[in-house]
Design a protein around this motif. Sequence first.
Motif, PDB file in Angstrom:
ATOM      1  N   GLU A  65      38.743  41.087  45.351  1.00  0.00           N
ATOM      2  CA  GLU A  65      37.917  39.889  45.175  1.00  0.00           C
ATOM      3  C   GLU A  65      37.970  39.333  43.758  1.00  0.00           C
ATOM      4  O   GLU A  65      37.619  38.176  43.542  1.00  0.00           O
ATOM      5  N   GLY A  66      38.376  40.147  42.810  1.00  0.00           N
ATOM      6  CA  GLY A  66      38.379  39.722  41.426  1.00  0.00           C
ATOM      7  C   GLY A  66      36.989  39.832  40.812  1.00  0.00           C
ATOM      8  O   GLY A  66      35.986  39.983  41.502  1.00  0.00           O
ATOM      9  N   GLY A  67      36.918  39.791  39.481  1.00  0.00           N
ATOM     10  CA  GLY A  67      35.637  39.881  38.795  1.00  0.00           C
ATOM     11  C   GLY A  67      35.771  40.607  37.480  1.00  0.00           C
ATOM     12  O   GLY A  67      36.878  40.765  36.939  1.00  0.00           O
ATOM     13  N   SER A  68      34.631  41.048  36.968  1.00  0.00           N
ATOM     14  CA  SER A  68      34.610  41.746  35.675  1.00  0.00           C
ATOM     15  C   SER A  68      34.047  43.143  35.876  1.00  0.00           C
ATOM     16  O   SER A  68      33.169  43.376  36.720  1.00  0.00           O
ATOM     17  N   LYS A  69      34.565  44.076  35.069  1.00  0.00           N
ATOM     18  CA  LYS A  69      34.102  45.457  35.127  1.00  0.00           C
ATOM     19  C   LYS A  69      33.668  45.876  33.729  1.00  0.00           C
ATOM     20  O   LYS A  69      34.441  45.739  32.765  1.00  0.00           O
ATOM     21  N   ILE A  70      32.453  46.380  33.607  1.00  0.00           N
ATOM     22  CA  ILE A  70      31.910  46.837  32.324  1.00  0.00           C
ATOM     23  C   ILE A  70      31.564  48.314  32.465  1.00  0.00           C
ATOM     24  O   ILE A  70      30.925  48.713  33.456  1.00  0.00           O
ATOM     25  N   THR A 108      29.921  58.286  33.210  1.00  0.00           N
ATOM     26  CA  THR A 108      30.153  56.910  32.775  1.00  0.00           C
ATOM     27  C   THR A 108      29.423  55.960  33.714  1.00  0.00           C
ATOM     28  O   THR A 108      29.437  56.146  34.933  1.00  0.00           O
ATOM     29  N   ILE A 109      28.796  54.954  33.145  1.00  0.00           N
ATOM     30  CA  ILE A 109      28.168  53.896  33.930  1.00  0.00           C
ATOM     31  C   ILE A 109      29.185  52.774  34.120  1.00  0.00           C
ATOM     32  O   ILE A 109      29.748  52.268  33.141  1.00  0.00           O
ATOM     33  N   GLN A 110      29.416  52.390  35.365  1.00  0.00           N
ATOM     34  CA  GLN A 110      30.346  51.311  35.666  1.00  0.00           C
ATOM     35  C   GLN A 110      29.598  50.174  36.354  1.00  0.00           C
ATOM     36  O   GLN A 110      28.910  50.389  37.350  1.00  0.00           O
ATOM     37  N   ILE A 111      29.737  48.977  35.772  1.00  0.00           N
ATOM     38  CA  ILE A 111      29.101  47.779  36.318  1.00  0.00           C
ATOM     39  C   ILE A 111      30.197  46.869  36.865  1.00  0.00           C
ATOM     40  O   ILE A 111      31.153  46.542  36.160  1.00  0.00           O
ATOM     41  N   SER A 113      30.764  43.124  38.484  1.00  0.00           N
ATOM     42  CA  SER A 113      30.064  41.848  38.602  1.00  0.00           C
ATOM     43  C   SER A 113      31.054  40.741  38.899  1.00  0.00           C
ATOM     44  O   SER A 113      32.274  40.962  38.961  1.00  0.00           O
ATOM     45  N   GLU A 114      30.504  39.578  39.109  1.00  0.00           N
ATOM     46  CA  GLU A 114      31.353  38.398  39.230  1.00  0.00           C
ATOM     47  C   GLU A 114      32.070  38.152  37.895  1.00  0.00           C
ATOM     48  O   GLU A 114      31.684  38.694  36.858  1.00  0.00           O
ATOM     49  N   GLU A 115      33.095  37.324  37.952  1.00  0.00           N
ATOM     50  CA  GLU A 115      33.871  37.094  36.723  1.00  0.00           C
ATOM     51  C   GLU A 115      32.990  36.442  35.657  1.00  0.00           C
ATOM     52  O   GLU A 115      32.361  35.408  35.890  1.00  0.00           O
ATOM     53  N   LEU A 116      32.945  37.067  34.471  1.00  0.00           N
ATOM     54  CA  LEU A 116      32.112  36.595  33.362  1.00  0.00           C
ATOM     55  C   LEU A 116      32.995  35.947  32.295  1.00  0.00           C
ATOM     56  O   LEU A 116      34.132  36.378  32.059  1.00  0.00           O
ATOM     57  N   ASN A 117      32.442  34.926  31.646  1.00  0.00           N
ATOM     58  CA  ASN A 117      33.171  34.313  30.540  1.00  0.00           C
ATOM     59  C   ASN A 117      32.935  35.122  29.265  1.00  0.00           C
ATOM     60  O   ASN A 117      32.172  36.106  29.249  1.00  0.00           O
ATOM     61  N   LEU A 118      33.570  34.726  28.181  1.00  0.00           N
ATOM     62  CA  LEU A 118      33.504  35.486  26.932  1.00  0.00           C
ATOM     63  C   LEU A 118      32.087  35.547  26.376  1.00  0.00           C
ATOM     64  O   LEU A 118      31.637  36.598  25.905  1.00  0.00           O
ATOM     65  N   ALA A 119      31.352  34.431  26.439  1.00  0.00           N
ATOM     66  CA  ALA A 119      29.979  34.411  25.919  1.00  0.00           C
ATOM     67  C   ALA A 119      29.084  35.363  26.710  1.00  0.00           C
ATOM     68  O   ALA A 119      28.261  36.091  26.139  1.00  0.00           O
TER      69      ALA A 119
END
Length: 400
Positions: A65-70, A108-111, A113-119
């Motif tokens: 699905e794509g997105g961001s991983k923190i 480790t905590i893995q988040i 989320s939807e794709e996030l911008n740089l800000a």
Amino acid sequence: MTESNTDTTTDLAPHHSFFSRLYTGTGAFEVVGRRRLFYIITAVIMLISLLSIAVRGFTLGIDFEGGSKISFPAAENVTTEQVETVYSDTLGMEPVSVQTVGSGSSATIQIRSEELNLAQVNQLSDALYNEFQPKDSEGNPSRNEISTSDVSSTWGSQVTKKALIALAVFLVLVSIYITIRYERDMALAALAALIFDLVVTAGLYSLVGLEVTPATVIGLLTILGFSLYDSVVVFDKVEENTRGVLHLNKRTYGEQANLALNQTLMRSINTTVIGILPVIGLMVVAVWLLGVGTLKDLALVQLVGMIVGAYSSIFFATLLLVSIKERWGPVAAHTKKVLSRREQGRSGVARPAAAGSGAAPAARSARTATATVERPDREPRTGAPRPGSRPTGKRQKKRH
């Protein structure tokens, strides 16, 4: 006196336990004869899986699905609920998932989320650092321990496309091999079992809501080899037991196949258990020790696939083979012939003596019935002489 001897003989007869009969293959468990029941069970499992796939769909991983991983190192008292609260308070929306991977100092905590911008990434990183103070290997708080990555959905689709191509090639090669090594009907039964394994494994992922990752897709390919191996082992024994069965009149093809299932049942169970144990060990290492999500996904799909493959090789593939064989061809004709002879034998035993007949005809009838039961492969004797037989002396005397 007779009853006492009979009871004593019955008591002295050896009693084999269930596991002993299972291990030696002498259990005579009726599987082929109850194939209608197992077909119903298989159809229900298949229907539930297909309905779940059509209605619920799959929980696709971030690679699809794509997105961001923190991710960042987890302190001892950090919970996923606290991380979700920080995320929603900072960005004003809920994360897709938050989970703890690993245990102890390596947790480790893995988040996801939807794709996030740089800000948004910088804002979230500052909030996580201020709240949880993740520490480096030396025990000092460091913002660099918070890592972020963006994943495109294109990579997951490419992996799936290549996996489907590999699956098609695998099925073609398997069909050619089994057709050459065994026969066409066995190839059809093996392919049907493989399709069942794929659909049920995918349906279980959909029904339970397990996350589908590229490792899951790759794991689906690995379970096909195990399922095929188990089916081929049973087919090999079926071929051995049914060799020359068309020239015999005592057992049908299905009965010989059922014997093969009994003889290989314990082998299939042992193979499945031995195959599952390393997979469970891999899951333990992946989840609790290393915290590697890819290993967990790979091991989980293998565990599910091995159990489903063991079921299909015993209760579906061989039963389907027997049904195909008994539908048409020489095996179907032979089965009808054997069953017809048995029916004739049963009717010969149950037929009452005609009224007014003497003792001699009754004795002959009893002897004929006994011979029919003892030798079901022979035709019952009748009053008519056999073709080519010479007349007896009494008949010659009457002529003169």
